[in-house]
Design a protein around this motif. Structure first.
Motif, PDB file in Angstrom:
ATOM      1  N   THR A  83      -2.704 -68.168 -46.836  1.00 54.53           N
ATOM      2  CA  THR A  83      -2.397 -66.758 -46.617  1.00 54.53           C
ATOM      3  C   THR A  83      -2.731 -66.360 -45.186  1.00 54.53           C
ATOM      4  OG1 THR A  83      -4.587 -66.124 -47.428  1.00 54.53           O
ATOM      5  CG2 THR A  83      -2.786 -66.199 -49.037  1.00 54.53           C
ATOM      6  N   LEU A  84      -2.405 -65.111 -44.861  1.00 49.39           N
ATOM      7  CA  LEU A  84      -2.682 -64.605 -43.516  1.00 49.39           C
ATOM      8  C   LEU A  84      -4.165 -64.446 -43.242  1.00 49.39           C
ATOM      9  CD1 LEU A  84       0.077 -61.853 -43.139  1.00 49.39           C
ATOM     10  CD2 LEU A  84       0.087 -64.187 -42.238  1.00 49.39           C
ATOM     11  N   GLU A  85      -4.984 -64.528 -44.268  1.00 49.93           N
ATOM     12  CA  GLU A  85      -6.424 -64.412 -44.055  1.00 49.93           C
ATOM     13  C   GLU A  85      -6.948 -65.556 -43.184  1.00 49.93           C
ATOM     14  OE1 GLU A  85     -10.519 -63.896 -46.736  1.00 49.93           O
ATOM     15  OE2 GLU A  85      -8.555 -64.157 -47.693  1.00 49.93           O
ATOM     16  N   TYR A  86      -6.336 -66.722 -43.289  1.00 53.67           N
ATOM     17  CA  TYR A  86      -6.735 -67.881 -42.499  1.00 53.67           C
ATOM     18  C   TYR A  86      -5.689 -68.228 -41.443  1.00 53.67           C
ATOM     19  CZ  TYR A  86     -10.196 -68.536 -46.164  1.00 53.67           C
ATOM     20  OH  TYR A  86     -11.239 -68.347 -47.042  1.00 53.67           O
ATOM     21  N   ALA A  87      -4.820 -67.283 -41.120  1.00 54.32           N
ATOM     22  CA  ALA A  87      -3.761 -67.533 -40.136  1.00 54.32           C
ATOM     23  C   ALA A  87      -4.255 -67.188 -38.736  1.00 54.32           C
ATOM     24  CB  ALA A  87      -2.522 -66.710 -40.462  1.00 54.32           C
ATOM     25  N   THR A  88      -3.561 -67.705 -37.751  1.00 54.50           N
ATOM     26  CA  THR A  88      -3.865 -67.388 -36.366  1.00 54.50           C
ATOM     27  C   THR A  88      -3.216 -66.057 -35.983  1.00 54.50           C
ATOM     28  OG1 THR A  88      -1.933 -68.616 -35.587  1.00 54.50           O
ATOM     29  CG2 THR A  88      -4.008 -69.839 -35.794  1.00 54.50           C
ATOM     30  N   ARG A  89      -3.559 -65.564 -34.802  1.00 51.59           N
ATOM     31  CA  ARG A  89      -2.960 -64.316 -34.344  1.00 51.59           C
ATOM     32  C   ARG A  89      -1.451 -64.470 -34.143  1.00 51.59           C
ATOM     33  NH1 ARG A  89      -7.105 -61.625 -29.868  1.00 51.59           N
ATOM     34  NH2 ARG A  89      -8.918 -61.436 -31.247  1.00 51.59           N
ATOM     35  N   ALA A  90      -1.048 -65.637 -33.681  1.00 52.32           N
ATOM     36  CA  ALA A  90       0.386 -65.859 -33.471  1.00 52.32           C
ATOM     37  C   ALA A  90       1.150 -65.815 -34.793  1.00 52.32           C
ATOM     38  CB  ALA A  90       0.601 -67.201 -32.774  1.00 52.32           C
ATOM     39  N   GLU A  91       0.565 -66.382 -35.848  1.00 55.45           N
ATOM     40  CA  GLU A  91       1.234 -66.352 -37.152  1.00 55.45           C
ATOM     41  C   GLU A  91       1.268 -64.941 -37.727  1.00 55.45           C
ATOM     42  OE1 GLU A  91       0.263 -70.856 -38.808  1.00 55.45           O
ATOM     43  OE2 GLU A  91      -1.147 -69.215 -39.214  1.00 55.45           O
ATOM     44  N   ILE A  92       0.200 -64.174 -37.513  1.00 52.79           N
ATOM     45  CA  ILE A  92       0.197 -62.783 -37.988  1.00 52.79           C
ATOM     46  C   ILE A  92       1.243 -61.967 -37.233  1.00 52.79           C
ATOM     47  CG2 ILE A  92      -1.188 -60.696 -38.175  1.00 52.79           C
ATOM     48  CD1 ILE A  92      -3.647 -62.462 -38.532  1.00 52.79           C
ATOM     49  N   GLU A  93       1.327 -62.199 -35.925  1.00 56.27           N
ATOM     50  CA  GLU A  93       2.339 -61.482 -35.142  1.00 56.27           C
ATOM     51  C   GLU A  93       3.751 -61.885 -35.561  1.00 56.27           C
ATOM     52  OE1 GLU A  93       3.760 -61.000 -30.478  1.00 56.27           O
ATOM     53  OE2 GLU A  93       1.776 -61.830 -30.954  1.00 56.27           O
ATOM     54  N   GLU A  94       3.958 -63.150 -35.874  1.00 49.58           N
ATOM     55  CA  GLU A  94       5.265 -63.602 -36.339  1.00 49.58           C
ATOM     56  C   GLU A  94       5.639 -62.940 -37.654  1.00 49.58           C
ATOM     57  OE1 GLU A  94       7.561 -67.773 -37.586  1.00 49.58           O
ATOM     58  OE2 GLU A  94       5.477 -67.794 -36.876  1.00 49.58           O
ATOM     59  N   TYR A  95       4.663 -62.837 -38.571  1.00 51.02           N
ATOM     60  CA  TYR A  95       4.944 -62.192 -39.854  1.00 51.02           C
ATOM     61  C   TYR A  95       5.289 -60.721 -39.646  1.00 51.02           C
ATOM     62  CZ  TYR A  95       4.145 -59.816 -44.276  1.00 51.02           C
ATOM     63  OH  TYR A  95       4.280 -59.017 -45.380  1.00 51.02           O
ATOM     64  N   TYR A  96       4.507 -60.022 -38.816  1.00 61.10           N
ATOM     65  CA  TYR A  96       4.748 -58.599 -38.604  1.00 61.10           C
ATOM     66  C   TYR A  96       6.075 -58.370 -37.869  1.00 61.10           C
ATOM     67  CZ  TYR A  96       3.882 -53.735 -37.361  1.00 61.10           C
ATOM     68  OH  TYR A  96       3.978 -52.376 -37.211  1.00 61.10           O
ATOM     69  N   SER A  97       6.400 -59.265 -36.933  1.00 67.56           N
ATOM     70  CA  SER A  97       7.677 -59.146 -36.233  1.00 67.56           C
ATOM     71  C   SER A  97       8.846 -59.329 -37.195  1.00 67.56           C
ATOM     72  CB  SER A  97       7.738 -60.177 -35.104  1.00 67.56           C
ATOM     73  OG  SER A  97       8.975 -60.119 -34.449  1.00 67.56           O
ATOM     74  N   ASN A  98       8.764 -60.332 -38.077  1.00 67.23           N
ATOM     75  CA  ASN A  98       9.820 -60.521 -39.070  1.00 67.23           C
ATOM     76  C   ASN A  98       9.891 -59.333 -40.041  1.00 67.23           C
ATOM     77  OD1 ASN A  98      10.378 -63.029 -37.954  1.00 67.23           O
ATOM     78  ND2 ASN A  98       9.002 -64.103 -39.358  1.00 67.23           N
ATOM     79  N   TYR A  99       8.739 -58.751 -40.334  1.00 68.33           N
ATOM     80  CA  TYR A  99       8.690 -57.589 -41.230  1.00 68.33           C
ATOM     81  C   TYR A  99       9.466 -56.408 -40.648  1.00 68.33           C
ATOM     82  CZ  TYR A  99       6.589 -53.619 -43.719  1.00 68.33           C
ATOM     83  OH  TYR A  99       6.390 -52.464 -44.428  1.00 68.33           O
ATOM     84  N   LEU A 100       9.322 -56.172 -39.331  1.00 67.66           N
ATOM     85  CA  LEU A 100      10.046 -55.072 -38.690  1.00 67.66           C
ATOM     86  C   LEU A 100      11.508 -55.425 -38.444  1.00 67.66           C
ATOM     87  CD1 LEU A 100       7.435 -53.789 -36.060  1.00 67.66           C
ATOM     88  CD2 LEU A 100       7.936 -52.861 -38.326  1.00 67.66           C
ATOM     89  N   VAL A 101      11.768 -56.682 -38.127  1.00 74.31           N
ATOM     90  CA  VAL A 101      13.142 -57.092 -37.848  1.00 74.31           C
ATOM     91  C   VAL A 101      14.007 -56.956 -39.101  1.00 74.31           C
ATOM     92  CG1 VAL A 101      14.575 -59.115 -37.356  1.00 74.31           C
ATOM     93  CG2 VAL A 101      12.633 -58.587 -35.891  1.00 74.31           C
ATOM     94  N   LYS A 102      13.485 -57.342 -40.254  1.00 71.29           N
ATOM     95  CA  LYS A 102      14.262 -57.238 -41.488  1.00 71.29           C
ATOM     96  C   LYS A 102      14.615 -55.790 -41.824  1.00 71.29           C
ATOM     97  CE  LYS A 102      12.406 -61.450 -43.594  1.00 71.29           C
ATOM     98  NZ  LYS A 102      11.576 -62.008 -44.703  1.00 71.29           N
ATOM     99  N   ALA A 103      13.833 -54.849 -41.322  1.00 73.74           N
ATOM    100  CA  ALA A 103      14.097 -53.440 -41.623  1.00 73.74           C
ATOM    101  C   ALA A 103      15.221 -52.858 -40.786  1.00 73.74           C
ATOM    102  CB  ALA A 103      12.824 -52.623 -41.417  1.00 73.74           C
ATOM    103  N   VAL A 104      15.564 -53.501 -39.640  1.00 75.52           N
ATOM    104  CA  VAL A 104      16.552 -52.904 -38.743  1.00 75.52           C
ATOM    105  C   VAL A 104      17.713 -53.836 -38.412  1.00 75.52           C
ATOM    106  CG1 VAL A 104      14.841 -51.389 -37.677  1.00 75.52           C
ATOM    107  CG2 VAL A 104      15.275 -53.636 -36.684  1.00 75.52           C
TER     108      VAL A 104
END
Length: 264
Positions: A83-104
């Motif tokens: 899970t993101l609890e043990y993820a790096t900052r780059a992986e968290i940023e990738e998840y959040y970027s994909n989260y916003l991209v899918k919305a638009v």
């Protein structure tokens, strides 16, 4: 004996006034900066209404493991490792970027439209804001956020010129405040002397333009007169040339007759 008593009194007074010692002196050799010397937390004026959301990182899988069949039947402790609890900052940023991209994004393969690029920049800006609050002493993060904000404002301006309805929709979805302006043009505060110089320069420019306009009007009235004078002058030149040709022809004829007479 007196020396010992004086030392004891000094120590006791030092203990009583220990609470008034300014911060910064800790121990004998260790020293930390006082609180007022630390840089304050940066003020983020990026136009982002909503900050980075508080995801439940213990339940969201890292990017690349969402469709894993093995993790669906794995133990909870094993799932938690991925899970993101043990993820790096780059992986968290990738998840959040994909989260916003899918919305638009316009379609699942859209990765280059204005909306997607703005969403990616928004994710990066909010990630920098999140970690900038944790470590406010890094001044380079504020510069990076400023550069990313300039690029995002440029793309927002381009999107606004292309399709205003989509521009308003993207702002509502991503929760962004944006004013329609050129981000690369800064407002300069001029002093009184500079303003006076600019006023005189503008006044001189207006005077030159008015004189040019007056000359054009005057020359427009004299244009017909100039055309007539030009036509008369050309006629006189043509007449003089014609007379000159006649004189040359007469001279050649006289010279030819004299040559014939001498030969005979």
């Amino acid at each position: 004996m007196l020396t010992i008593v004086s030392k004891v009194r000094f120590v006791s007074s030092w203990i009583r006034t220990a609470s008034t010692i300014p911060p910064g002196i800790v121990g004998k050799n260790k020293r930390v900066l006082p609180a007022h010397m630390y840089k304050p937390r940066p003020r983020w004026e990026t136009g982002d209404i909503d900050p980075y959301p508080n995801f439940d990182v213990s339940k969201i899988l890292r990017p690349g493991f969402e469709n894993s069949e093995e993790l669906k039947t794995a133990d909870d402790n094993v799932k938690r490792v991925f899970t993101l609890e043990y993820a790096t900052r780059a992986e968290i940023e990738e998840y959040y970027s994909n989260y916003l991209v899918k919305a638009v994004q316009r379609h699942p393969l859209d990765q280059s439209s204005y909306e997607v690029l703005i969403a990616k920049l928004t994710a990066r800006i909010r990630m920098h804001m999140k970690y900038g609050d944790i470590d406010p002493r890094r001044s380079t993060r504020r510069k990076v956020v400023g550069n990313l904000q300039l690029i995002r404002n440029f793309l927002l301006n381009k999107l606004m010129d292309a399709d205003y309805d989509v521009y308003e929709w993207v702002k509502n979805v991503l929760r962004i405040e944006h004013a329609s302006e050129n981000p690369f043009v800064t407002q300069v505060d001029y002093d009184d002397r500079e303003l006076e110089r600019m006023r005189l320069q503008q006044q001189a420019y207006d005077t030159v333009q008015s004189k040019k306009h007056d000359l054009k009007l005057r020359f427009a009235g004299e244009k017909d007169k100039f055309e007539k004078e030009k036509e008369n002058l050309l006629n006189d030149i043509q007449r003089d040339l014609q007379n000159l040709r006649l004189d040359i022809a007469k001279y050649n004829e006289i010279r030819r007759q004299r040559t014939r007479t001498i030969v005979e």
